[in-house]
Design an enzyme around this catalytic site. Sequence first.
Site, PDB file in Angstrom:
ATOM      1  N   ASP A 115       0.942  -1.008  -0.301  1.00 20.26           N
ATOM      2  CA  ASP A 115       0.198  -0.012   0.152  1.00 20.26           C
ATOM      3  C   ASP A 115       0.567   1.174  -0.134  1.00 20.26           C
ATOM      4  O   ASP A 115       2.099   0.808   0.239  1.00 20.26           O
ATOM      5  CB  ASP A 115      -1.114  -0.017   1.454  1.00 20.26           C
ATOM      6  CG  ASP A 115      -1.968   0.781   1.409  1.00 20.26           C
ATOM      7  OD1 ASP A 115      -2.781   1.288   0.274  1.00 20.26           O
ATOM      8  OD2 ASP A 115      -2.140   0.811   2.277  1.00 20.26           O
ATOM      9  N   GLY A 128      -9.663   5.111   1.782  1.00 19.41           N
ATOM     10  CA  GLY A 128     -10.652   5.575   3.020  1.00 19.41           C
ATOM     11  C   GLY A 128     -11.829   4.645   3.162  1.00 19.41           C
ATOM     12  O   GLY A 128     -12.954   5.512   3.463  1.00 19.41           O
ATOM     13  N   THR A 134      -8.924   1.261   8.553  1.00 17.73           N
ATOM     14  CA  THR A 134      -8.720   1.696   9.891  1.00 17.73           C
ATOM     15  C   THR A 134      -9.716   0.650  10.727  1.00 17.73           C
ATOM     16  O   THR A 134     -10.134   0.161  11.902  1.00 17.73           O
ATOM     17  CB  THR A 134      -9.307   2.938   9.942  1.00 17.73           C
ATOM     18  OG1 THR A 134      -7.908   3.321   9.599  1.00 17.73           O
ATOM     19  CG2 THR A 134      -9.280   2.914  11.429  1.00 17.73           C
TER      20      THR A 134
HETATM   21  P1  13P Z   1      -9.339   3.649   5.936  1.00 20.04           P
HETATM   22  O1  13P Z   1      -8.156   2.685   6.687  1.00 20.04           O
HETATM   23  O2  13P Z   1      -9.904   4.758   6.151  1.00 20.04           O
HETATM   24  O3  13P Z   1     -10.575   2.289   5.982  1.00 20.04           O
HETATM   25  O4  13P Z   1      -7.959   3.044   4.647  1.00 20.04           O
HETATM   26  C1  13P Z   1      -7.820   2.433   3.939  1.00 20.04           C
HETATM   27  C2  13P Z   1      -6.979   2.563   3.018  1.00 20.04           C
HETATM   28  O5  13P Z   1      -7.445   3.734   2.537  1.00 20.04           O
HETATM   29  C3  13P Z   1      -5.441   2.663   2.590  1.00 20.04           C
HETATM   30  O6  13P Z   1      -3.941   3.007   1.780  1.00 20.04           O
END
Ligand code: 13P
Length: 280
Positions: free
Chosen positions: A83, A210, A234
Amino acid sequence: MKLYNFTELRAIAKERKFQAIGSFNLHCLEMLPAFFKAAKETNSPLMIQISTGTAQFLGYELIVDSIKSLSKTLDVPACLHLDHCSNIDDIKKAIDTGFSSVMYDGSHLPLEENIANTKIVIEYAHPRNVTVEGELGAIGGSEDGKAVAESDIAFTTPEEVQAFVDGTNVDMLAISIGTVHGSYTAKTNIQHELLNRITQLTKTPLVLHGGTGVSDEDMRLVVASGIEKVNVGTEMNVQWVGNVQKTCAEGKVDDSVRKFLIPANNAVQEVLKQKIQLFQ
Ligand code: 13P
């Protein structure tokens, strides 16, 4: 068992009637079996992504070997994706160790430089059958523990999408359309019209970052409009830590560690299952 790149995993997902692939951030090795169990129960292929910080903490080889082993044992096709990474050496290391997909994040750079660097990554990745995600526009919140300054947040500009996709031959493109990384209480403000404009400009699979905090309704809408990879990070962290805090507070120090971890893993498994079902 080989790891699949994003394009290969996407084809398997389509055969199994999934419109999009959830890409789930792994925060620690203990929660990995829960990811696989959720995929197995939903008959979904599994995309796991990790930040460079987590890769360094766990060790690149350990992650690759663990995912290959679980993929084989449970017969779940899996992709391992790095990522948000803007360090080309770290990306090469991930590829050399066996990651099947990577993200080069040059969203903070001027367009020409973002294109040039993404191309360098693609020239290394594609001959090794590794897919590459690029990013245009800047997503707010925090990335790998570092907060993105408010002033740096910017929606993706449709005019730049064509130039970026044509200039790089990227396999998937992360766009900024109103989601934020991390746990937050404010409602997301997804720009559905902007997404529709962008989907009309390119056939390259689009990525929503996100995913935590995006309502089920918005999630279904963005997938119907053409988002093909949805990042969720998250939410699993929050569930895991919250459950471990509770079990640790209630338990004794000589209880088996697994007693503290099982409820946390069960909660993570439920998050994945619930998200995966939204993509069907
Ligand atoms: P969140 O942590 O908001 O779910 O986003 C994860 C993300 O987009 C990692 O690149």
